[in-house]
Scaffold this active site. Structure first.
Site, PDB file in Angstrom:
ATOM      1  N   ASP A  12       0.811  -1.221   0.000  1.00  0.00           N
ATOM      2  CA  ASP A  12       0.000   0.000   0.000  1.00  0.00           C
ATOM      3  C   ASP A  12       0.844   1.269   0.000  1.00  0.00           C
ATOM      4  O   ASP A  12       0.408   2.311   0.486  1.00  0.00           O
ATOM      5  CB  ASP A  12      -0.962   0.029   1.206  1.00  0.00           C
ATOM      6  CG  ASP A  12      -1.755  -1.244   1.365  1.00  0.00           C
ATOM      7  OD1 ASP A  12      -2.350  -1.677   0.364  1.00  0.00           O
ATOM      8  OD2 ASP A  12      -1.762  -1.815   2.473  1.00  0.00           O
ATOM      9  N   GLU A  13       2.048   1.205  -0.578  1.00  0.00           N
ATOM     10  CA  GLU A  13       2.936   2.371  -0.571  1.00  0.00           C
ATOM     11  C   GLU A  13       2.616   3.371  -1.687  1.00  0.00           C
ATOM     12  O   GLU A  13       3.222   4.445  -1.746  1.00  0.00           O
ATOM     13  CB  GLU A  13       4.403   1.931  -0.706  1.00  0.00           C
ATOM     14  CG  GLU A  13       4.906   1.031   0.396  1.00  0.00           C
ATOM     15  CD  GLU A  13       4.788  -0.446   0.041  1.00  0.00           C
ATOM     16  OE1 GLU A  13       5.359  -1.267   0.764  1.00  0.00           O
ATOM     17  OE2 GLU A  13       4.095  -0.761  -0.968  1.00  0.00           O
ATOM     18  N   GLY A  14       1.707   3.030  -2.582  1.00  0.00           N
ATOM     19  CA  GLY A  14       1.397   3.928  -3.688  1.00  0.00           C
ATOM     20  C   GLY A  14       2.150   3.582  -4.959  1.00  0.00           C
ATOM     21  O   GLY A  14       2.471   4.457  -5.770  1.00  0.00           O
ATOM     22  N   LYS A  15       2.412   2.289  -5.155  1.00  0.00           N
ATOM     23  CA  LYS A  15       3.219   1.850  -6.303  1.00  0.00           C
ATOM     24  C   LYS A  15       2.535   2.150  -7.635  1.00  0.00           C
ATOM     25  O   LYS A  15       3.209   2.463  -8.621  1.00  0.00           O
ATOM     26  CB  LYS A  15       3.505   0.348  -6.184  1.00  0.00           C
ATOM     27  CG  LYS A  15       4.376  -0.007  -4.994  1.00  0.00           C
ATOM     28  CD  LYS A  15       4.632  -1.498  -4.904  1.00  0.00           C
ATOM     29  CE  LYS A  15       3.406  -2.283  -4.487  1.00  0.00           C
ATOM     30  NZ  LYS A  15       2.950  -1.989  -3.111  1.00  0.00           N
ATOM     31  N   ASN A  37      -4.710  -9.933  -4.982  1.00  0.00           N
ATOM     32  CA  ASN A  37      -4.668  -9.293  -3.659  1.00  0.00           C
ATOM     33  C   ASN A  37      -3.976  -7.941  -3.733  1.00  0.00           C
ATOM     34  O   ASN A  37      -4.047  -7.144  -2.802  1.00  0.00           O
ATOM     35  CB  ASN A  37      -3.960 -10.184  -2.638  1.00  0.00           C
ATOM     36  CG  ASN A  37      -2.574 -10.628  -3.076  1.00  0.00           C
ATOM     37  OD1 ASN A  37      -2.223 -10.563  -4.252  1.00  0.00           O
ATOM     38  ND2 ASN A  37      -1.779 -11.097  -2.143  1.00  0.00           N
ATOM     39  N   GLY A  39      -3.553  -4.103  -5.018  1.00  0.00           N
ATOM     40  CA  GLY A  39      -4.484  -3.048  -5.378  1.00  0.00           C
ATOM     41  C   GLY A  39      -3.713  -1.787  -5.692  1.00  0.00           C
ATOM     42  O   GLY A  39      -3.426  -0.999  -4.798  1.00  0.00           O
ATOM     43  N   HIS A  40      -3.319  -1.598  -6.942  1.00  0.00           N
ATOM     44  CA  HIS A  40      -2.515  -0.439  -7.323  1.00  0.00           C
ATOM     45  C   HIS A  40      -3.453   0.657  -7.813  1.00  0.00           C
ATOM     46  O   HIS A  40      -4.094   0.529  -8.846  1.00  0.00           O
ATOM     47  CB  HIS A  40      -1.495  -0.824  -8.385  1.00  0.00           C
ATOM     48  CG  HIS A  40      -0.449  -1.760  -7.861  1.00  0.00           C
ATOM     49  ND1 HIS A  40       0.601  -2.223  -8.632  1.00  0.00           N
ATOM     50  CD2 HIS A  40      -0.276  -2.311  -6.634  1.00  0.00           C
ATOM     51  CE1 HIS A  40       1.365  -3.016  -7.886  1.00  0.00           C
ATOM     52  NE2 HIS A  40       0.843  -3.085  -6.689  1.00  0.00           N
ATOM     53  N   GLN A 221       2.411  -5.953  -3.336  1.00  0.00           N
ATOM     54  CA  GLN A 221       2.585  -6.026  -1.884  1.00  0.00           C
ATOM     55  C   GLN A 221       3.824  -5.217  -1.463  1.00  0.00           C
ATOM     56  O   GLN A 221       4.063  -4.171  -2.013  1.00  0.00           O
ATOM     57  CB  GLN A 221       2.660  -7.482  -1.396  1.00  0.00           C
ATOM     58  CG  GLN A 221       1.339  -8.250  -1.482  1.00  0.00           C
ATOM     59  CD  GLN A 221       1.097  -8.855  -2.841  1.00  0.00           C
ATOM     60  OE1 GLN A 221       1.973  -9.463  -3.429  1.00  0.00           O
ATOM     61  NE2 GLN A 221      -0.101  -8.699  -3.359  1.00  0.00           N
ATOM     62  N   THR A 236       3.002 -12.671   2.615  1.00  0.00           N
ATOM     63  CA  THR A 236       2.334 -13.210   1.435  1.00  0.00           C
ATOM     64  C   THR A 236       3.074 -14.475   0.993  1.00  0.00           C
ATOM     65  O   THR A 236       4.003 -14.921   1.659  1.00  0.00           O
ATOM     66  CB  THR A 236       2.266 -12.141   0.316  1.00  0.00           C
ATOM     67  OG1 THR A 236       1.361 -12.574  -0.701  1.00  0.00           O
ATOM     68  CG2 THR A 236       3.627 -11.846  -0.273  1.00  0.00           C
ATOM     69  N   PRO A 301      -9.824  -1.173   7.024  1.00  0.00           N
ATOM     70  CA  PRO A 301      -9.005  -0.075   7.548  1.00  0.00           C
ATOM     71  C   PRO A 301      -7.580  -0.541   7.795  1.00  0.00           C
ATOM     72  O   PRO A 301      -7.350  -1.644   8.295  1.00  0.00           O
ATOM     73  CB  PRO A 301      -9.704   0.298   8.864  1.00  0.00           C
ATOM     74  CG  PRO A 301     -10.504  -0.901   9.251  1.00  0.00           C
ATOM     75  CD  PRO A 301     -10.901  -1.557   7.965  1.00  0.00           C
ATOM     76  N   LYS A 328       2.796  10.062  -0.150  1.00  0.00           N
ATOM     77  CA  LYS A 328       1.865  10.566   0.865  1.00  0.00           C
ATOM     78  C   LYS A 328       2.528  11.494   1.873  1.00  0.00           C
ATOM     79  O   LYS A 328       2.118  11.564   3.031  1.00  0.00           O
ATOM     80  CB  LYS A 328       1.151   9.406   1.559  1.00  0.00           C
ATOM     81  CG  LYS A 328       0.149   8.702   0.656  1.00  0.00           C
ATOM     82  CD  LYS A 328      -0.896   7.953   1.451  1.00  0.00           C
ATOM     83  CE  LYS A 328      -2.055   7.551   0.560  1.00  0.00           C
ATOM     84  NZ  LYS A 328      -3.119   6.873   1.290  1.00  0.00           N
ATOM     85  N   ASP A 330       2.247  14.567   1.882  1.00  0.00           N
ATOM     86  CA  ASP A 330       1.280  15.620   2.191  1.00  0.00           C
ATOM     87  C   ASP A 330       0.375  15.272   3.360  1.00  0.00           C
ATOM     88  O   ASP A 330      -0.196  16.161   3.999  1.00  0.00           O
ATOM     89  CB  ASP A 330       0.432  15.928   0.952  1.00  0.00           C
ATOM     90  CG  ASP A 330      -0.226  14.687   0.362  1.00  0.00           C
ATOM     91  OD1 ASP A 330       0.512  13.710   0.068  1.00  0.00           O
ATOM     92  OD2 ASP A 330      -1.452  14.668   0.204  1.00  0.00           O
ATOM     93  N   ASN A 410       3.337  14.482  -3.387  1.00  0.00           N
ATOM     94  CA  ASN A 410       2.602  15.434  -2.548  1.00  0.00           C
ATOM     95  C   ASN A 410       1.122  15.505  -2.905  1.00  0.00           C
ATOM     96  O   ASN A 410       0.469  16.533  -2.721  1.00  0.00           O
ATOM     97  CB  ASN A 410       3.247  16.821  -2.634  1.00  0.00           C
ATOM     98  CG  ASN A 410       3.264  17.387  -4.048  1.00  0.00           C
ATOM     99  OD1 ASN A 410       3.329  16.646  -5.020  1.00  0.00           O
ATOM    100  ND2 ASN A 410       3.216  18.709  -4.174  1.00  0.00           N
TER     101      ASN A 410
END
Length: 420
Positions: A12-15, A37, A39-40, A221, A236, A301, A328, A330, A410
């Site tokens: 979930d790092e924003g790849k 599994n 989610g980009h 992942q 995983t 969450p 992220k 920002d 940002n």
């Protein structure tokens, strides 16, 4: 030449956004592991899109997008994903390719995933229930069906034989659910899959490399979920680190040049497992709400906390990271005070290495405090225009890791990326 983009935390790092941004400079974008599994998340004109199996370069015109053999592919999910994207991209078939050695997820894989997770009770690992683990187990157990098999006239019998093996396992769990609708959807999706470009992946990509094409390998992942080096057993089922590129695409290591690691400016994790810098307080909830930290695939969450430099340093080491992208950033605009985890403490002793099992002892985070910049950076266009307090935060991370932060995200849009 191959450059690699992968996550350095627990996913979930924003790849997706970062691959989408960099893809314009490459000829090929290739997914090398994982499955639905992943989610980009990408944004197009403010509209959110989630790519689960299709490489994140799909919106870059003329780019080849390859699903590599290291992926476990769910045909049902792929068909739905393609349907979602056609209104933005038109004909996906012209630049989407699937390696024939890619392993398939079949309906009983999802049933086994659910049954296994339920049987664990309080020891569950937080599976997404997409059938990933059972599919990889069939791969290592040499039972799997692969994409190339769907072109075999005997595929239906091959499917039935594997399904019967799964039913024996499901009975041992006392699990009995009707999967007839899933099977109907599966075989319809198989017909759709046959219309795509199915290729011998390793020859396909090596031919492109010989022609001088530039390849961007996209991981799913995060490094701390790697089956060998992650926070085992809460991991995983694949190798999420840069070494997985070679086995997941069929390429030699000498082709790899840059390893671009992605980290959030803070930390998140979904599901169970150790998380030393987790914040189970108001700051953790603020990170979750401001950062919209809910799973792109599951909606769950995410657990939130300050950035963990011990784990991040470990991930940089095992991946051979050459440059960092911080996403992220920002989200931290809204905090007066920030902290970073610079060590773990156990029984009064500080360590700066990730232990074999973080879950078997009460490792406490050692935090260092920083002043927040409390300034909106979403419209910043250069590093020089960022607040000095933010620059100080970034310099500390640079020095700790010995790897430079080269880009700072940002905001969610593709253009909101500052080069240092």
């Amino acid at each position: 030449m191959i450059d690699v983009i992968l996550g350095l935390q627990w996913g979930d790092e924003g790849k997706g956004k970062i691959v989408d941004f960099f893809a314009k400079d490459y000829d090929v974008v290739a997914r090398f592991q994982g499955g639905p599994n992943a989610g980009h998340t990408l944004y197009r004109n403010g509209e959110k899109l989630v790519l689960r199996q299709i490489p994140s370069g799909i919106f870059n015109e003329g780019k080849i997008n390859l699903i590599g053999n290291g992926v476990v592919l769910d045909p049902i999910s792929l068909e739905k994903e393609c349907e979602q994207l056609t209104k933005f991209e038109g004909d996906l078939k012209k630049n989407l390719y699937v390696a024939e050695r890619t392993n398939l997820i079949i309906p009983t894989h999802r049933a086994l995933d659910k049954a296994s997770e339920l049987a664990k009770g309080h020891s569950k690992i937080g599976s997404t229930l997409k059938g990933i683990s059972p599919a990889y187990m069939d791969k290592t157990g040499r039972n799997a069906l692969r994409v190339g098999d769907i072109l075999n006239p005997d595929f239906k019998n091959m499917y039935e034989a594997l399904k019967e093996k799964h039913y024996v396992m499901l009975k041992s769990y006392g699990f009995d659910e009707d999967i007839s609708q899933d099977e109907e959807d599966f075989f319809r999706a198989i017909e759709f899959l046959k219309t795509l470009n199915i290729v011998n992946g390793e020859y396909f990509i090596n031919k492109l490399l010989k022609e001088g094409k530039k390849v961007l390998a996209e991981g799913a992942q995060g490094s701390m979920l790697d089956v060998d080096f992650g926070t085992f057993p809460f991991v995983t089922s694949s190798n999420t680190i840069s070494a997985g590129v070679c086995s997941g695409l069929g390429v030699a290591p000498q082709h790899i040049k840059e390893v671009i690691g992605i980290t959030k400016a803070y930390c998140t994790r979904v599901g169970s497992g150790p998380f030393p810098s987790e914040l189970d307080n108001e700051d953790g909830q603020r990170l979750r709400d401001i950062g919209k930290e809910y799973g792109a695939v599951t909606g769950r969450p995410r657990r939130c906390g300050w950035i963990d430099l011990v784990a991040l340093d470990f991930a940089c080491m095992i991946n051979g990271v050459t440059q960092l992208v911080m996403t992220k950033a920002d989200v931290l605009d809204h905090f007066e005070k920030l902290e970073v985890c610079s060590a773990y403490s156990l029984e009064g002793k500080e360590i700066r290495q990730v232990p074999l099992r973080l879950d078997l002892a009460s490792y406490q985070p050692v935090f260092e405090a920083f002043d927040g910049w409390h300034t909106d950076i979403s419209r910043a266009s250069s590093y020089d225009t960022l607040p000095e307090k933010m620059q100080h935060y970034i310099r500390f991370i640079d020095n700790y890791l010995g790897v430079p932060v080269k880009y700072i995200s940002n905001g969610p849009e593709r253009e909101q990326l500052i080069k240092i």
